[in-house]
Design a protein around this motif. Structure first.
Motif, short mmCIF file in Angstrom:
data_model
loop_
_atom_site.label_atom_id
_atom_site.label_comp_id
_atom_site.label_asym_id
_atom_site.label_seq_id
_atom_site.Cartn_x
_atom_site.Cartn_y
_atom_site.Cartn_z
N THR A 183 -2.96 0.78 -4.01
CA THR A 183 -2.37 -0.54 -3.80
C THR A 183 -1.70 -1.05 -5.06
OG1 THR A 183 -4.07 -1.08 -2.15
CG2 THR A 183 -2.89 -2.92 -3.12
N PRO A 192 -6.80 -2.53 3.45
CA PRO A 192 -6.61 -1.09 3.65
C PRO A 192 -7.03 -0.32 2.41
CG PRO A 192 -4.67 -2.32 4.37
CD PRO A 192 -5.54 -3.29 3.65
N GLU A 193 -7.90 0.66 2.57
CA GLU A 193 -8.44 1.39 1.42
C GLU A 193 -7.50 2.52 1.04
OE1 GLU A 193 -12.46 2.22 2.57
OE2 GLU A 193 -13.05 0.10 2.38
N GLU A 253 -7.83 3.88 -4.18
CA GLU A 253 -8.58 3.56 -2.97
C GLU A 253 -10.04 3.25 -3.24
OE1 GLU A 253 -7.98 8.08 -3.20
OE2 GLU A 253 -6.89 6.23 -3.65
N ASP A 292 2.77 -2.29 4.54
CA ASP A 292 1.94 -3.51 4.52
C ASP A 292 2.30 -4.44 3.37
OD1 ASP A 292 0.45 -2.52 6.73
OD2 ASP A 292 -0.79 -1.34 5.35
N ASN A 328 -11.36 -6.86 4.18
CA ASN A 328 -11.02 -5.72 5.03
C ASN A 328 -9.64 -5.19 4.66
OD1 ASN A 328 -11.43 -3.87 7.12
ND2 ASN A 328 -10.36 -5.16 8.60
N ASN A 351 0.82 -1.21 0.00
CA ASN A 351 0.00 0.00 0.00
C ASN A 351 0.86 1.26 0.00
OD1 ASN A 351 -2.31 -1.68 0.36
ND2 ASN A 351 -1.85 -1.77 2.54
#
Length: 497
Positions: free
Chosen positions: A374, A370-371, A355, A404, A368, A326
């Motif tokens: 990416t 991470p928004e 996002e 991440d 779930n 991310n």
């Protein structure tokens, strides 16, 4: 190749859900002729509601300004780019329609027997793409289901004789309105052209395969897997080889293996004038004549109907690793993609999501993630080599403020990962990818992999220039003198020769 692709989510207004097809009187009053290629037409409500829900959560939508030309077109009479209903993003492609005569329908019936239909629901289904927000004022007058190249040849000859428009139809996964029928006419559904065993010939030693256009890339790879081979383009579920050639598709593996134009060796095509040609041979190294293969690839059915394709294959990799990381901004993610390429690391896939797309993935798959912007990578080779490349990219990501960084090697985990990625585009909502983060044609292209159709014609002159468009128009006028091959697509109507 879509390496620096910035994903822009497209969700239309409430008309996406509630607008239904305009009803038009069938052009033939006889009893509808049913095809044995009838498929399940039901679409789950969840697939229709999801784009609206995601758009609401994202709080944004994208609508292109496709205003009609200001003056009547002297080059393509009867064609206007679109009509806009109200202030919504509902764009409807206009076109002139001429009633097809009964004599023409009878000639098709003599050739195809029961493999054709004038059933209204079938015509509406083929004339209303499920993966595109583009619509047309008309639907096809008749749907035909050829089983062979000879059938296609006879269909095209009849259409040319009566000057009836033709719309080739593959997997119907295109998003730019390529399968619309703004002028009515004949829709040639290639779903029955899969060969007795789906594959006409496989040459394992030479690593090539000959297929008919109705074969899907997924079923092709299932067939090739026992031989340790695969076809490396993955545009999305449902796409067929013929349609992939027509739109010059690519997919997430293009960064390593190229696009469709790099993986097709030869085509057989029925041109608009009825002539059958082949564009090359199976020879890997040839400088014989014009490159007709690349001329036809990406022509979107405007020059002819593809009836056979020879494809170059690849060896299945021994091992692969899939990684994800991310970033705070799309620019940082793009910088990592560039740095990875400059480092000499040969990744097999690179995908960039903003996002909004990640939010859509979470919504659709109850994830779930991470928004955030990416990046996704895939590394292939031996087990040791793939892991080594993964760790090198992890270092690059860290140097560019990425976070991440995770990777997986388990086969089932990788399958699930790419399934989620495919669903985000082709099953649940519509995504347009522009091959530059700043979305300017000066640094990218108006269409990274989805072709032009009706939706991107407005931007083609800015990218290629009027001289190139006139040349395209001249080529079409020779190969399709009556302009029956997918008229109103690819070449803007204002282009004159």
């Amino acid at each position: 190749m879509g390496l620096l692709s910035s994903a822009l989510f497209v969700a239309s207004s409430r008309t996406f859900l509630f607008r239904f097809l305009r009803r038009a009187r069938p052009s033939f009053d006889g009893r509808a002729l049913r095809s044995d290629a009838a498929r399940d037409r039901s679409v789950a409500w969840s697939r229709v509601l999801l784009p609206l829900a995601v758009a609401a959560s994202a709080g944004s939508a994208l609508a292109f300004d496709l205003s009609r030309v200001s003056a009547p077109c002297l080059c393509d009479p009867g064609l206007e780019s679109c009509v806009t209903r109200g202030d919504s993003s509902d764009r409807v492609v206009k076109g002139s329609r001429t009633e097809v005569i009964d004599e023409f329908i009878r000639e098709l019936k003599d050739v195809l027997q029961d493999n054709m239909t004038v059933d209204y629901e079938e015509r509406c289904f083929h004339g209303t793409p499920q993966n595109s927000y583009h619509r047309a004022v008309n639907v096809p007058d008749v749907i035909v289901f050829p089983r062979s190249q000879d059938d296609v040849h006879k269909i095209v000859v009849a259409c040319n004789k009566y000057k009836v428009p033709i719309v080739p139809y593959g997997g119907a996964t295109s998003v730019e309105g390529q399968t619309l029928a703004p002028h009515g006419g004949v829709c040639i559904d290639m779903s029955l052209m899969k060969g007795c065993l789906k594959i006409k010939s496989l040459n394992v030693e030479d690593m090539d395969v000959v297929v008919e256009p109705g074969v899907g890339w997924i079923e092709l790879n299932e067939y090739l897997k026992p031989f340790g081979l695969f076809f490396p383009l993955d545009p999305g579920p449902g796409a067929t080889i013929g349609g992939m050639c027509a739109t010059r598709c690519s997919g997430s593996l293009a960064v390593r293996y190229g696009t469709m134009r790099d993986n097709v060796i030869n085509l057989q095509v029925v041109l608009g004038n009825g002539e059958i040609i082949k564009t090359g041979s199976r020879a890997r190294k040839s400088a014989a004549g014009y490159d007709l293969t690349r001329l036809l690839i990406g022509s979107e059915g405007t020059l002819g109907v593809i009836t056979e394709v020879t494809l170059h294959l690849q060896k299945l990799p021994q091992h692969s690793v899939v990684a994800m990381c991310n970033f705070k901004t799309v620019r940082e993610a793009a910088d990592v993609a560039i740095a990875t390429m400059h480092s000499g690391i040969q990744v097999s896939r690179v995908e960039l999501l903003d996002e909004v797309q990640v939010k859509a993935i979470n919504f659709a798959n109850e994830k779930n993630l991470p928004e955030l912007p990416t990046l996704m990578f895939e590394f292939i080779g031996t087990e040791a080599y793939a892991r080594e490349q993964t760790l090198k990219v992890q270092k690059i990501v860290s140097d560019h403020n990425g976070s991440d960084f995770v990777y997986v090697e388990d086969a089932n985990a990788k399958i699930e990962f790419w399934r989620v990625m495919d669903d985000r585009i082709f099953g649940k909502w519509e995504v347009y990818r522009v091959t530059s983060p700043n979305c300017k044609l000066g640094t990218g292209t108006c269409s990274g992999e989805h072709g032009i159709g009706t939706g991107k014609m407005k931007y083609l002159e800015e990218e290629l220039g009027i001289g190139a468009l006139r040349t395209m128009k001249r080529i079409k006028s020779v190969l399709d003198p009556n302009n029956i091959m997918n008229p109103g697509k690819l070449i803007p109507p204002h282009v004159c020769i």
